[in-house]
Design an enzyme around this catalytic site. Structure first.
Site, PDB file in Angstrom:
ATOM      1  N   SER A 242       0.857  -1.193   0.000  1.00  0.00           N
ATOM      2  CA  SER A 242       0.000   0.000   0.000  1.00  0.00           C
ATOM      3  C   SER A 242       0.887   1.236   0.000  1.00  0.00           C
ATOM      4  O   SER A 242       1.985   1.230   0.582  1.00  0.00           O
ATOM      5  CB  SER A 242      -0.898   0.018   1.232  1.00  0.00           C
ATOM      6  OG  SER A 242      -1.607   1.251   1.324  1.00  0.00           O
TER       7      SER A 242
ATOM      8  N   TYR B  23      -1.652  -0.305  10.208  1.00  0.00           N
ATOM      9  CA  TYR B  23      -1.751  -0.705   8.796  1.00  0.00           C
ATOM     10  C   TYR B  23      -0.513  -0.251   8.037  1.00  0.00           C
ATOM     11  O   TYR B  23       0.083  -1.018   7.273  1.00  0.00           O
ATOM     12  CB  TYR B  23      -3.010  -0.096   8.181  1.00  0.00           C
ATOM     13  CG  TYR B  23      -3.256  -0.500   6.744  1.00  0.00           C
ATOM     14  CD1 TYR B  23      -3.720  -1.777   6.434  1.00  0.00           C
ATOM     15  CD2 TYR B  23      -3.018   0.386   5.699  1.00  0.00           C
ATOM     16  CE1 TYR B  23      -3.948  -2.158   5.116  1.00  0.00           C
ATOM     17  CE2 TYR B  23      -3.235   0.013   4.380  1.00  0.00           C
ATOM     18  CZ  TYR B  23      -3.704  -1.258   4.100  1.00  0.00           C
ATOM     19  OH  TYR B  23      -3.911  -1.632   2.801  1.00  0.00           O
TER      20      TYR B  23
END
Length: 267
Positions: free
Chosen positions: A129, A142
């Protein structure tokens, strides 16, 4: 001979779009899901796999090898979102997120490497990501788990190069998927010192995902990587400013970049 592709997390979002796209291009595609029976309408074969269960991983990989005789491409796509003030996220949830986003992909890689080494060929694409390039407020866990997977990709590449196995990292920005549905998020509570700021950021995160790019954008990027003879270490796909933010992180002083993030999130 058609190449055999294994995609973890193939029942929805990026995994589903990528599987359907590669199927249309003539690849033999296997996707995975913890509950494949729920997706009887899948256009490609779904097999049971839980990235947090090593035995489940080994069983799924062996099933593909027994059926098709090889695994040419692994797309490590399965992942989970998590949001909240780091102080308030239970340790068990932090560990669970790393099991899914970091340890799980490593164990899938370990399971396919012997077969790829035997073939003297293979390509592994780890889906991370853009959030993994920076510590984002209320998405710190995350960011950390995806960032760790990006770094392990760099190390793995050098260790497996002599086996004619290639590995790369593809980092999407905001993509319109159902990740929010399976995401763990700390509830915004009245007595939390983070109530106002976290509530505002959480709303913004959900809106960004809802308005994100179509997952076929990632599928196209993956297809291009597969057809590249010498893939780069890192690829990014998404909105211009999200990709540009990674460049800014490299060239701006730390506090200046932090100020940009604070302004962006209105903190």
């Amino acid at each position: 001979m058609s190449k055999v592709v294994l995609i973890t997390g193939g029942s929805s979002g990026i995994g589903k779009s990528t599987g359907e796209f590669l199927l249309s291009k003539g690849y033999v595609v296997y996707g995975t899901s913890r509950n494949p029976e729920r997706y009887a309408s899948s256009k490609f074969k779904l097999i049971a796999l839980d990235v947090a269960d090593v035995n489940s991983i080994k069983k799924a990989v062996q099933a593909v090898i027994e059926t098709s005789g090889r695994i040419d491409i692994l797309i490590n796509n399965a992942g989970a979102g998590i949001t909240g003030p780091i102080e308030e996220i239970p340790d068990a949830e932090i560990k669970r997120n790393f099991e899914t986003n970091f340890f799980g992909p490593i164990n899938v890689i370990k399971s396919v490497l012997p077969q790829m080494r035997q073939q003297n060929s293979g390509l592994i694409i780890n889906i991370t990501s853009i959030a993994g390039y920076m510590g984002l407020p209320y998405r710190g866990i995350y960011s950390a788990s995806k960032g760790a997977l990006g770094l392990i990709t760099e190390a793995f590449r050098m260790e497996i190069k002599d086996f004619n196995i290639q590995m790369t990292n593809l980092a999407p920005g905001d993509i319109a998927t159902n990740i929010a549905a399976g995401r763990y998020h700390v509830s915004v509570t009245e007595n939390s010192p983070y109530k106002s700021q976290y509530g505002s950021v959480l709303k913004s995160i959900d809106e960004d995902v809802d308005n994100g790019n179509d997952p076929t954008l990632v599928a196209n990027a993956i297809y291009k990587i597969i057809n590249t003879s010498h893939p780069k270490i890192h690829y990014k796909v998404g909105a211009f400013m999200q990709k540009f933010s990674v460049i800014l992180k490299r060239i701006l002083p730390g506090k200046v970049y932090e100020k940009l993030l604070l302004n962006h999130h209105k903190l």
